[in-house]
Write an enzyme that holds these catalytic residues in place. Structure first.
Site, PDB file in Angstrom:
ATOM      1  N   HIS A  96       0.734  -1.241   0.043  1.00  0.00           N
ATOM      2  CA  HIS A  96       0.027  -0.037   0.044  1.00  0.00           C
ATOM      3  C   HIS A  96       0.792   1.384  -0.054  1.00  0.00           C
ATOM      4  O   HIS A  96       0.227   2.321  -0.315  1.00  0.00           O
ATOM      5  CB  HIS A  96      -0.898  -0.064   1.085  1.00  0.00           C
ATOM      6  CG  HIS A  96      -2.168   0.735   0.953  1.00  0.00           C
ATOM      7  ND1 HIS A  96      -2.086   1.897   0.072  1.00  0.00           N
ATOM      8  CD2 HIS A  96      -3.388   0.705   1.766  1.00  0.00           C
ATOM      9  CE1 HIS A  96      -3.387   2.543   0.185  1.00  0.00           C
ATOM     10  NE2 HIS A  96      -4.125   1.703   1.150  1.00  0.00           N
ATOM     11  N   TYR A 122     -13.923   6.236   8.902  1.00  0.00           N
ATOM     12  CA  TYR A 122     -13.002   6.732   7.776  1.00  0.00           C
ATOM     13  C   TYR A 122     -13.422   6.254   6.482  1.00  0.00           C
ATOM     14  O   TYR A 122     -13.890   5.209   6.294  1.00  0.00           O
ATOM     15  CB  TYR A 122     -11.604   6.065   8.150  1.00  0.00           C
ATOM     16  CG  TYR A 122     -10.481   6.623   7.167  1.00  0.00           C
ATOM     17  CD1 TYR A 122      -9.534   7.183   7.851  1.00  0.00           C
ATOM     18  CD2 TYR A 122     -10.492   6.001   5.866  1.00  0.00           C
ATOM     19  CE1 TYR A 122      -8.228   7.371   7.029  1.00  0.00           C
ATOM     20  CE2 TYR A 122      -9.283   6.354   5.357  1.00  0.00           C
ATOM     21  CZ  TYR A 122      -8.281   6.968   5.836  1.00  0.00           C
ATOM     22  OH  TYR A 122      -7.142   7.258   5.070  1.00  0.00           O
ATOM     23  N   THR A 157      -4.438  10.816  -0.416  1.00  0.00           N
ATOM     24  CA  THR A 157      -5.631  10.827  -0.233  1.00  0.00           C
ATOM     25  C   THR A 157      -6.137  11.909   0.889  1.00  0.00           C
ATOM     26  O   THR A 157      -5.195  12.530   1.486  1.00  0.00           O
ATOM     27  CB  THR A 157      -6.003   9.553   0.498  1.00  0.00           C
ATOM     28  OG1 THR A 157      -5.293   9.306   1.661  1.00  0.00           O
ATOM     29  CG2 THR A 157      -6.071   8.427  -0.509  1.00  0.00           C
TER      30      THR A 157
END
Ligand SMILES: *[C@@H]1O[C@H](CO)[C@@H](O)[C@H](O)[C@H]1NC(C)=O
Ligand SMILES: *[C@@H]1O[C@H](CO)[C@@H](O)[C@H](O)[C@H]1NC(C)=O
Ligand SMILES: *[C@@H]1O[C@H](CO)[C@@H](O)[C@H](O)[C@H]1NC(C)=O
Length: 770
Positions: free
Chosen positions: A468, A592, A605
């Site tokens: 990630h 979230y 993001t």
């Protein structure tokens, strides 16, 4: 004349592209060029240089720029005496050479100025302008219309993948008071009255005390970078993290509704082929940028041929550029598979199929014991893996060489013996198990540090695990959508019986003349290394067992039905999740949702906080024992959805909460400023972590006859040990796929129970509009 010369590159280009635009429709082609050759070093340097020039001149193409430069040079050399412009350049010598230099300077200036001017307008108006997001698309303002015209004009000169990156605006630091205000509003329903009073007080003290100081540091820092968040975010949210990456950080995906009729070898060959071309296309920037170039594309370079190398305190990414081979994990062995022959020709799917058939049928491949589980080491905590990587790989020459081959591969393909991965309408747990397996792996069949691991089961089902730190959902989706496009539209699968017959009659000796077979990468396993491998393997096994994954493919209806209710599909699902969670946990929790901030340079993001006054009011109305009637509930739902959508757009234009506060926290640490408010902020756990996998390319056909070709989506591990992770996507217009994760070790959660609540919520929300 001079005026025309100045705008020559733009004019030429517009005329040419108008001609092209009116000369017929584009045929349906592949998502990127299907190269047949691997670029040589010189060729690569050539296209890199060309792309650099192209990116520096965009929207003018180097060709038109060059032609105009030549025309203008011709003009000035012909009229050298009469040209006033030329007179402006001092005569610094006699002879033709000096004269040529003068003509060169004048021509270059004449032709460059309008390009610089155009880029200035693009940077300061076109790429900055965001008001269209907040307007009714049916009634755009004049400025939006101008912006739209520019947009159509620009579409005549389609950007390369990264043409627009240098034109995107830098991320400004929002006002301190506004961020704190938005934060306080977002937590109103998450704490008791006393707690809220305490937080309010801390916030107040922060604004009057240390806040302005950290904000000043942040602003100062932002002057030296195009994005004041990304560097810190990548470091502290990812690279400094010391826990293991699988489950905690890496994300997973599975393939399509339908089980593609393919053998393991054929499916693996398709993945190797498509992903390899995707890898080359990114390097050449021939990947179509999202949103016509409006969003940042700077993270694509980290998608392939990258490894995250563990460090003692912090990891780093090693980028190997373009690679000729992929790594294959099979039966405990690690193999190098070249996708390119010695003459730089890229293997066809057929040739790659030969390679995989040979490997899968090769006798005695099984590697037993610790030696067959070497990749388990990469599942470890990062600092431990750093130590092991050093002593077992870097200090043993043979293993060091092996590691280099492993880490420089374009990506990993893991061939497993699993036969039961599937999506089965009758049995949901089949998909849950499939997805869980993609998220957790089997303990030794991922090279976790590699950016992309693809996994193929014996029945041809595939999925993947993605590291990630390299990028976010939009890049992963983009790659996946291109993959689905290739699978559904471009490459063919021969009938299964033909594939099987071919495998039966496979003749290795004959195939060896056509391709280079997989080559085993030998690793020397010392006794000490063996016991470390065992430790990592069993420790990962218990982490895996703890993961509770429930997949839901809701097929009653999809996004079309939601739009008819007057709600944004994403907001609707968020409200369903809120209701499901309230029923599951009996309270509202910090939620979230990953939102995009991609309109800014070098961005990643922002956090969209889904709990709002309106969402809570709606959820309460559903739980009030029938006090509110259907119309009231429907209206509350619409209101909650509208607010959610507004917050989503706010995040896109840098009016979020979390990245700003996060950087303030980092700054307070870096400057030794004690801040109770920021410390409180950073300790909050995201008990509900959600992510919407959007449609980024709008190219996948998933409706009508293509329903079965829909993609089932992705998942990630719950962020908090006592919370849930929910990842969802709309499959075409017809279904919603959601994957819910939590941990068995938490007493308060149960993914299957949550799935039940979520499904019920979908039905109840939709029934409000019957
Ligand atoms: C992450 O991994 C570590 C092991 O390295 C584990 O202890 C921890 O609980 C995991 N989960 C989270 C959410 O951090
Ligand atoms: C999507 O589905 C809705 C009903 O669920 C239908 O009315 C609409 O026409 C569909 N849209 C498309 C583009 O198929
Ligand atoms: C994505 O866009 C394509 C083309 O517009 C459409 O056919 C498909 O249904 C969309 N998928 C989703 C999930 O919206």
């Amino acid at each position: 004349m001079i005026f025309i010369l100045r705008f020559l590159p733009l004019l030429l280009q517009i005329i040419m592209s108008l001609r092209m635009a009116t000369s017929g429709k584009k045929p349906v082609g592949p998502p990127f060029p299907l190269f047949t050759r691997f670029p040589s070093k010189i060729e690569r340097a050539g296209y890199k240089l060309y792309n650099y020039v192209d990116n520096s001149l965009y929207p003018v193409r180097p060709f038109y720029f060059g032609v105009s430069l030549a025309a203008s040079a011709a003009y000035f050399s012909r009229f050298e005496d009469s040209s006033t412009l030329l007179q402006l350049v001092p005569k610094f010598g006699e002879g033709t050479a000096a004269q040529c230099v003068r003509v060169g300077i004048v021509s270059l200036t004449t032709v460059s100025l309008p390009v610089i001017f155009t880029r200035f307008i693009l940077r300061h108006f076109y790429f900055k302008y965001k008001r269209w997001l907040f307007e009714n698309p049916k009634k755009p303002s004049t400025l939006t219309k101008v912006w739209g015209m520019l947009r159509s004009l620009l579409s005549l000169s389609p950007p390369l993948l990264k043409s627009c990156d240098a034109l995107l605006p830098s991320l400004p630091v929002p006002a301190l008071e506004e961020t704190v205000q938005r934060y306080l509003e977002s937590i109103r329903h998450l704490h008791s009255k006393e707690e809220l009073a305490a937080i309010d007080k801390m916030a107040d003290d922060f604004l009057k005390g240390e806040g302005p100081k950290v904000q000043r540091f942040t602003k100062l820092y932002s002057l030296f970078t195009d994005n004041y968040v990304t560097d810190f975010w990548e470091k502290y949210a990812y690279l400094y993290t010391r826990s293991s990456l699988m489950i905690n950080s890496s994300v997973a995906h599975v393939d399509l509704f339908v089980d593609t009729p393919a053998t393991q070898a054929v499916r693996a060959a398709h993945i190797a082929y498509t992903e390899f071309l995707s890898h080359l296309a990114i390097d050449r920037q021939t990947y179509t940028p999202l949103g016509g170039g409006l969003v940042c594309a700077c993270h694509y370079d980290k998608m392939y041929a990258v490894a995250r190398v563990p460090g003692e305190k912090i990891d780093h990414l090693e980028n190997h550029g373009i690679s000729r081979h992929v790594l294959v994990l099979f039966n405990g062995g690690i193999y190098r598979v070249d996708v390119v022959d010695e003459k730089d020709r890229i293997y066809s799917i057929d040739q790659l199929t030969d390679i995989f058939i040979e490997l899968l049928t090769r006798p005695d491949t099984k590697v037993e014991g610790a030696e067959g589980r070497v990749p388990a080491l990469t599942h470890d905590k990062r600092s431990e893996w750093h130590v092991n990587r050093h002593r077992f790989f870097e200090c043993i020459p043979r293993n060091k060489k092996a590691l280099k081959e492993i880490e420089s591969a374009a990506f990993v393909i893991s061939l497993t013996s699993e036969e039961n991965w599937d999506y089965d309408l009758e049995n949901r747990d089949t998909l849950s198990r499939f997805m869980k397996s993609m998220l957790t792996g089997e303990g030794a069949n991922r090279w976790v540090d590699k950016s992309l691991n693809y996994i193929v089961g014996r029945n041809g089902r595939c999925g993947g695990t993605t590291e990630h730190s390299i990028a976010d959902g939009s890049e992963f989706d983009h790659i996946m959508e291109n993959f689905v496009w290739m699978e559904n539209e471009i490459v063919d699968y021969p009938p299964l019986d033909v594939q099987l017959a071919r495998e039966k009659s496979f003749n290795a000796a004959e195939a060896e003349g056509r391709v280079k077979f997989a080559e085993r990468i030998e690793i020397e396993v010392t006794q000490e290394m063996g016991s470390e491998i065992d430790r990592c393997f069993s420790s990962h096994e218990s982490s895996s067992r703890d993961v509770d994954m429930a997949s839901l493919v809701f097929r009653n209806w999809g996004k079309g039905r939601i739009k008819k209710c007057g709600c944004s599909p994403d907001a609707f699902v968020q409200m369903a999740i809120q209701l499901a969670n309230y029923r599951d946990q009996g309270r509202f929790v910090l939620t979230y949702e990953a939102a995009s901030s991609r309109f800014f340079a070098n961005s990643r993001t922002e956090t969209l906080r889904s709990v709002t006054d309106a969402s809570c009011e709606f959820v309460r109305s559903m739980q009030d024992g029938g006090k509110a009637d259907r119309a009231q509930r429907a209206s509350l739902l619409r209101k909650a959805c509208e607010l959610h959508s507004t917050h989503n757009r706010d995040c896109m234009v840098n009016k979020g909460v979390d990245r700003h506060l996060f950087v303030l926290f980092v700054m307070s640490q870096a400057t030794g400023t004690s801040s109770p408010f920021l410390n409180h902020y950073i300790q909050q756990e995201w008990l509900l972590s959600t992510s919407h996998v959007p449609n980024v390319t709008n190219t996948m056909k998933e409706d009508g006859e293509f329903v079965d070709k829909s993609w089932l989506g992705a998942s990630f591990g719950a962020v908090a040990q006592t919370g849930y992770g929910v990842c969802y996507r709309f499959a075409g217009n017809h279904s919603i796929c959601a994957h819910i994760s939590s941990y068995h070790s938490a007493r308060n959660t149960d993914s299957y129970r949550f799935r039940h609540h979520l499904e019920r919520a979908f039905l109840e929300l939709s029934a409000l509009f019957d």
